[in-house]
Each structure stands twice: as structure tokens, then as C-alpha cells.
Design a protein around this motif. Structure first.
Motif, PDB file in Angstrom:
ATOM      1  N   MET A  98       0.859  -1.178   0.000  1.00 47.36           N
ATOM      2  CA  MET A  98       0.000   0.000   0.000  1.00 47.36           C
ATOM      3  C   MET A  98       0.894   1.225   0.000  1.00 47.36           C
ATOM      4  SD  MET A  98      -3.201   0.947   0.245  1.00 47.36           S
ATOM      5  CE  MET A  98      -3.990   2.530   0.440  1.00 47.36           C
ATOM      6  N   PHE A 128      -1.689  -6.929   3.151  1.00 45.83           N
ATOM      7  CA  PHE A 128      -2.114  -6.125   2.009  1.00 45.83           C
ATOM      8  C   PHE A 128      -2.118  -6.987   0.743  1.00 45.83           C
ATOM      9  CE2 PHE A 128      -0.279  -3.496   5.252  1.00 45.83           C
ATOM     10  CZ  PHE A 128      -1.191  -2.455   5.372  1.00 45.83           C
ATOM     11  N   GLY A 170      -1.698  -1.007  -3.603  1.00 50.91           N
ATOM     12  CA  GLY A 170      -2.826  -0.135  -3.316  1.00 50.91           C
ATOM     13  C   GLY A 170      -2.311   1.287  -3.231  1.00 50.91           C
ATOM     14  N   SER A 221      -6.261   1.150   3.300  1.00 45.72           N
ATOM     15  CA  SER A 221      -6.417  -0.032   2.462  1.00 45.72           C
ATOM     16  C   SER A 221      -7.828  -0.600   2.580  1.00 45.72           C
ATOM     17  CB  SER A 221      -5.376  -1.095   2.793  1.00 45.72           C
ATOM     18  OG  SER A 221      -5.677  -1.739   4.017  1.00 45.72           O
TER      19      SER A 221
END
Length: 141
Positions: A40, A88, A94, A137
Motif C-alpha cells: 500500500m 495487504f 494499493g 487499504s
């Protein structure tokens, strides 16, 4: 049991040149997909906060590539830990560009959005970097 490296770092966008953001993100998605890296990336007013996850070697190769990227400056690792699973896993990268709306919605984190992801401020509050990365996220799903 398989474990993954999770590395969180901060950096500055050289000259706050936001015209580079799309290229940085495209490169991250491509390279991370090729190397089984997930993570992320948060961006706010010239600063990045990013988490990388994958095998130890892949995470370090990716981090070293970022360190060589002339668009990043003042790169500093906040944490590196081994984790039993990816936090993640949904994204090769992300991304969230934080702005005024986020400052209003999340006053707890507003100083970081306004003043940048400063390593010493983040290190003074252990866990806050991961909290922010997880929060944004979840807002993407």
C-alpha cells in the motif's frame, strides 16, 4: 511455515513533482506484480508512506530499486518485521492520494497529512504508520 517480510518506509517526492505520481504508481504495480510484492502506498503533499510485503529477497530488491529511483529522496525505513501472512494481499500496490477530505474525516492523522510522513514523528508513535496504511487499504475494498 512460510513467513513474509513487511517493510514500511517513508520518502519525499523530489521537487513535489506530482506529475510523476502516475508513472511511479504504474512502475510499482508492474514491478511488484513481477516480483510477488504486495503493499500500500499513501501520498500526501510531497511525502510517501509505503508498505512492501513479500519474500525477504524480493522486498529488499524492491526497496533497493526505490532507493535508486531519482524521484524519491530522504528515504528511511520505519519498520521491518517478519509476518505469518500478508496484510495487504489484495494489491500489487494499493494507492491513496490523501487530501483535505481525509484531514477532515481523520483528525487523528491530520498532522501527518499536513506536515508529511516524517520518520521521527512516526517513530515517536509506534504502530501509527501501519494503522494508517491499514485504514486506507480497507477504504479501498
Amino acid at each position: 511455515m512460510t513467513t513474509f517480510s513487511q517493510l514500511i518506509y517513508v520518502s519525499d517526492l523530489v521537487d513535489k513533482n506530482e506529475s510523476e505520481l502516475a508513472r511511479i504508481l504504474e512502475s510499482a504495480v508492474r514491478h511488484n506484480g513481477e516480483n510477488s510484492i504486495t503493499g500500500m502506498l499513501l501520498y500526501s503533499d510531497g511525502n510517501f508512506l509505503q508498505v512492501l510485503e513479500g519474500t525477504h529477497d524480493s522486498v529488499h530488491e524492491t526497496y533497493e530499486r526505490i532507493c535508486r529511483d531519482p524521484r524519491h529522496a530522504n528515504i528511511m525505513v520505519l519498520t521491518e518485521v517478519e509476518v505469518p501472512e500478508r496484510q495487504f494481499a489484495e494489491w500489487s500496490m494499493g494507492y491513496r492520494h490523501l487530501g483535505a477530505d481525509d484531514v477532515a474525516k481523520f483528525p487523528k492523522y491530520a498532522p501527518f497529512f499536513r506536515l508529511g510522513f516524517n520518520a521521527s514523528r512516526l517513530n515517536a508513535r509506534p504502530g501509527v504508520a501501519l494503522e494508517m496504511l491499514e485504514l486506507f487499504s480497507k477504504g479501498m475494498t
